[in-house]
Design an enzyme around this catalytic site. Structure first.
Site, PDB file in Angstrom:
ATOM      1  N   GLY A 147     107.119 135.825  66.898  1.00  0.00           N
ATOM      2  CA  GLY A 147     106.229 136.048  68.043  1.00  0.00           C
ATOM      3  C   GLY A 147     105.633 134.738  68.567  1.00  0.00           C
ATOM      4  O   GLY A 147     105.601 133.725  67.870  1.00  0.00           O
ATOM      5  N   ARG A 165      97.778 134.193  72.352  1.00  0.00           N
ATOM      6  CA  ARG A 165      96.316 134.124  72.357  1.00  0.00           C
ATOM      7  C   ARG A 165      95.753 132.929  71.588  1.00  0.00           C
ATOM      8  O   ARG A 165      94.565 132.635  71.661  1.00  0.00           O
ATOM      9  CB  ARG A 165      95.734 135.438  71.797  1.00  0.00           C
ATOM     10  N   TYR A 205      85.179  94.236  52.654  1.00  0.00           N
ATOM     11  CA  TYR A 205      86.505  94.794  52.866  1.00  0.00           C
ATOM     12  C   TYR A 205      87.457  94.218  51.830  1.00  0.00           C
ATOM     13  O   TYR A 205      87.625  92.988  51.753  1.00  0.00           O
ATOM     14  CB  TYR A 205      87.033  94.484  54.283  1.00  0.00           C
ATOM     15  N   TYR A 257      95.423  89.763  56.656  1.00  0.00           N
ATOM     16  CA  TYR A 257      96.322  89.901  57.801  1.00  0.00           C
ATOM     17  C   TYR A 257      96.285  88.636  58.639  1.00  0.00           C
ATOM     18  O   TYR A 257      95.221  88.220  59.103  1.00  0.00           O
ATOM     19  CB  TYR A 257      95.853  91.113  58.620  1.00  0.00           C
ATOM     20  N   ARG A 280      82.472  75.230  52.118  1.00  0.00           N
ATOM     21  CA  ARG A 280      81.608  75.524  53.266  1.00  0.00           C
ATOM     22  C   ARG A 280      81.045  74.206  53.789  1.00  0.00           C
ATOM     23  O   ARG A 280      81.014  73.200  53.079  1.00  0.00           O
ATOM     24  CB  ARG A 280      80.471  76.453  52.853  1.00  0.00           C
TER      25      ARG A 280
HETATM   26  C1  UD1 Z   1     102.628 145.793  64.284  1.00  0.00           C
HETATM   27  C2  UD1 Z   1     102.984 147.215  63.855  1.00  0.00           C
HETATM   28  C3  UD1 Z   1     101.698 148.030  63.722  1.00  0.00           C
HETATM   29  C4  UD1 Z   1     100.781 147.347  62.718  1.00  0.00           C
HETATM   30  C5  UD1 Z   1     100.534 145.899  63.101  1.00  0.00           C
HETATM   31  C6  UD1 Z   1      99.806 145.188  61.989  1.00  0.00           C
HETATM   32  C7  UD1 Z   1     105.166 147.746  64.807  1.00  0.00           C
HETATM   33  C8  UD1 Z   1     105.901 148.422  65.882  1.00  0.00           C
HETATM   34  N1  UD1 Z   1     103.849 147.803  64.864  1.00  0.00           N
HETATM   35  O1  UD1 Z   1     102.024 145.874  65.551  1.00  0.00           O
HETATM   36  O2  UD1 Z   1     101.986 149.335  63.292  1.00  0.00           O
HETATM   37  O3  UD1 Z   1      99.544 148.047  62.625  1.00  0.00           O
HETATM   38  O4  UD1 Z   1     101.764 145.198  63.299  1.00  0.00           O
HETATM   39  O5  UD1 Z   1      99.424 143.905  62.389  1.00  0.00           O
HETATM   40  O6  UD1 Z   1     105.790 147.206  63.906  1.00  0.00           O
HETATM   41  N2  UD1 Z   1     107.529 139.983  65.516  1.00  0.00           N
HETATM   42  C9  UD1 Z   1     108.768 139.393  65.538  1.00  0.00           C
HETATM   43  N3  UD1 Z   1     109.676 139.794  66.464  1.00  0.00           N
HETATM   44  C10 UD1 Z   1     109.410 140.790  67.335  1.00  0.00           C
HETATM   45  C11 UD1 Z   1     108.145 141.391  67.305  1.00  0.00           C
HETATM   46  C12 UD1 Z   1     107.225 140.969  66.378  1.00  0.00           C
HETATM   47  O7  UD1 Z   1     109.048 138.487  64.755  1.00  0.00           O
HETATM   48  O8  UD1 Z   1     110.301 141.092  68.124  1.00  0.00           O
HETATM   49  C13 UD1 Z   1     106.557 139.527  64.521  1.00  0.00           C
HETATM   50  C14 UD1 Z   1     105.339 138.891  65.144  1.00  0.00           C
HETATM   51  O9  UD1 Z   1     105.504 137.494  65.272  1.00  0.00           O
HETATM   52  C15 UD1 Z   1     104.265 139.250  64.159  1.00  0.00           C
HETATM   53  C16 UD1 Z   1     104.737 140.574  63.571  1.00  0.00           C
HETATM   54  O10 UD1 Z   1     106.111 140.658  63.835  1.00  0.00           O
HETATM   55  O11 UD1 Z   1     104.189 138.324  63.096  1.00  0.00           O
HETATM   56  C17 UD1 Z   1     104.021 141.772  64.163  1.00  0.00           C
HETATM   57  O12 UD1 Z   1     104.282 141.817  65.529  1.00  0.00           O
HETATM   58  P1  UD1 Z   1     103.185 142.211  66.602  1.00  0.00           P
HETATM   59  O13 UD1 Z   1     103.759 142.114  67.932  1.00  0.00           O
HETATM   60  O14 UD1 Z   1     101.939 141.468  66.323  1.00  0.00           O
HETATM   61  O15 UD1 Z   1     103.015 143.748  66.232  1.00  0.00           O
HETATM   62  P2  UD1 Z   1     101.785 144.647  66.564  1.00  0.00           P
HETATM   63  O16 UD1 Z   1     101.900 145.149  67.919  1.00  0.00           O
HETATM   64  O17 UD1 Z   1     100.529 143.977  66.169  1.00  0.00           O
END
Ligand code: UD1
Ligand code: CA
Length: 488
Positions: free
Chosen positions: A15, A19, A377, A398, A451
């Protein structure tokens, strides 16, 4: 080693982390001396999985390079588009099966942004999963505010888990549920691969939800369970820098509690920061406003702080380090450092050495009992044992092009305000006069004087500043308007 060693751990970290508002990928932000993903990987290592795969996407060059540095055995799999957690896991498992890994056994899935999750909690999840003979076990938690999380839906009759419903897809009644999906699971590897093939994208986000696997497996008649985390704060994910700071404070508290329970006195935990990599011995003491970072070590009976930041620095038994910044230094037993001292990489202080106020040292070795008490130093130097370096001395290392070394022997007494113009050697037992600029080697036992000679020009003030306050004061003191040069 655990009896039920997982076949694989998959860490989701593709992800963007929008934010965070950062040029650095979210999972590379650090708390307590380790990246977010580093904390997750190190917790996963407690399970001793046969394979560990991190799913990377946004900022994948940086994340991959970081993993190569911190955990050479971690594999990565690239998810080019973030089509959901189910899609991400699918890519991770394909990476393994394509290289001939058979996924019989448990597969643990966790997220790269939950740094507070411990290895012990993962172990509990893995154990519960094995004991209950589940196809999938979700790590759930009761949280005060479940907004945004996937909700755990249980059968009203027998309380078994039936599904996970995402916040955006949940009904009002489901939204009232406070038991949530932490995003961490234990799966039967084979059943997971099968079920992922059936996950659809007909949801509000148009994504492949990993959470749908629960319903799919249950409908196929498999056992689905939940392990409730003991402390819901362990599962918090980091999405912004406010949460980053909160997680850092929580983890720091945990690190300090471990240190205190191991015998370290921490006078003020609220103003003390300790990385997870710091080591210590019982009866070390840390005073307020101190930061102990990296591979820092505190010896028994050492006293650090107040106002001290130590990075990769070892503090010997019984040493005192006050209002000091040190990086890559070795402080010997019973040494005294500070207040207001800066020790830079390669500084090695022997037993009972004193590095006093406004002293900076770099790449220098100082022998037992030697004192550098004030305003100096010391760079690229080697000083023997039981010598005393006069106040306001500079090791002139130096020449504008290259660095050179200075050697001062043992039992030397160098005068205040000396310049040691490197390369130069002061022999054992030698003295140097105050204000000397030492450019030539000083043989053992010699006194070096380098000196200008002092001249006193008598009556100068009366002649050149007649009528001034200085002239009046001089006249009152009884000086004569004598013209002779009384230089010594
Ligand atoms: C997800 C869960 C939710 C849970 C929450 C906990 C799903 C559908 N939902 O929601 O039930 O309560 O986490 O924090 O699984 N990521 C990827 N590839 C993707 C999507 C996400 O690597 O395509 C990774 C993100 O970087 C992150 C994690 O998966 O580390 C969770 O993804 P995020 O989009 O934050 O899921 P939530 O909507 O928070
Ligand atoms: Ca999330």
């Amino acid at each position: 080693m655990s009896a039920n060693r997982p076949a694989a751990v998959v860490v989701l970290a593709a992800g963007e982390g929008t934010r965070m508002k950062s040029a650095t990928p979210k999972v590379l932000h650090e708390i307590c001396g380790r990246s977010l993903v580093g904390h997750v990987v190190s917790a996963a290592r407690v399970l001793d999985p046969e394979h560990l795969v991190v799913i990377v996407g946004h900022g994948r060059e940086k994340v991959t390079a970081h993993l190569a540095e911190t955990d050479a055995d971690a594999r990565t799999a690239v998810q080019h588009e973030q089509n959901g957690t189910g899609h991400a896991v699918r890519i991770g498992l394909e990476e393994l099966t394509q290289s001939g890994v058979a996924l019989d056994g448990t597969v643990i899935v966790t997220c790269g942004d939950t740094p507070l999750l411990t290895g012990a909690t993962l172990q509990k999840l893995s154990d519960a999963h094995a004991q209950d003979g589940n196809a999938v076990t979700v790590l759930s938690a009761e949280v005060p505010d479940s907004t945004g999380y996937g909700r755990i839906v249980r059968d009203p009759a027998d309380g078994t888990v039936t599904a996970i419903v995402e916040h955006k897809d949940a009904t009002e009644a489901q939204r009232a549920v406070r038991e949530i999906n932490s995003g961490v699971f234990a799966f039967d590897g084979r059943l997971l691969v099968e079920a992922l093939g059936k996950v659809r994208t007909d949801n509000s986000q148009g994504e492949e939800y990993l959470t749908d696997v629960l319903g799919i497996l249950r409908e196929a008649g498999h056992r689905v369970g939940a392990a409730v985390a003991g402390d819901h704060r362990e599962i918090v994910g980091i999405n912004n820098r406010v949460q980053l700071a909160e997680a850092r404070r929580m983890l720091n508290q945990r690190v300090l509690e471990d240190a205190m329970l191991a015998g370290v006195t921490v006078v003020d935990p609220s103003s003390t920061w300790m990385d997870v990599s710091v080591t210590y011995e019982p009866d070390a003491m840390v005073h307020p406003n101190s930061q102990l970072l990296g591979a820092t070590h505190l010896g028994a009976y050492s006293e650090v702080g107040p106002g001290t930041r130590l990075t990769d620095t070892s503090v010997g038994e019984g040493a005192a380090v006050n209002n000091t910044v040190a990086v890559g230094a070795e402080i010997g037993p019973r040494a005294s450092v500070g207040p207001y001292t800066y020790l830079r990489p390669g500084t090695r202080l022997g037993e009972k050495v004193k590095a006093g106020s406004f002293v900076e040292m770099k790449n220098s070795e100082i022998g037992e009992g030697t004192k550098v008490p004030h305003l100096s130093y010391v760079g690229d130097a080697e000083i023997g044992e039981h010598s005393n370096i006069g106040a306001a001395s500079v090791f002139v290392n130096y020449d504008g092009m290259n660095k050179h070394r200075t050697t001062v022997g043992s039992h030397c007494r160098t005068g205040a305000d000396n310049m040691f113009v490197a390369p130069v050697t002061v022999g054992d037992g030698a003295y140097t006069a105050a204000g000397s600029v030492i450019t030539k080697d000083v043989p053992p036992g010699s006194l070096a004087v380098a000196r200008g000679q002092q001249r006193n020009i008598a009556g100068w003030v009366a002649r050149k500043r007649p009528g001034s306050r200085a002239a009046q004061a001089a006249e009152a003191a009884g000086t004569q308007g004598d013209k002779t040069d009384e230089s010594a």
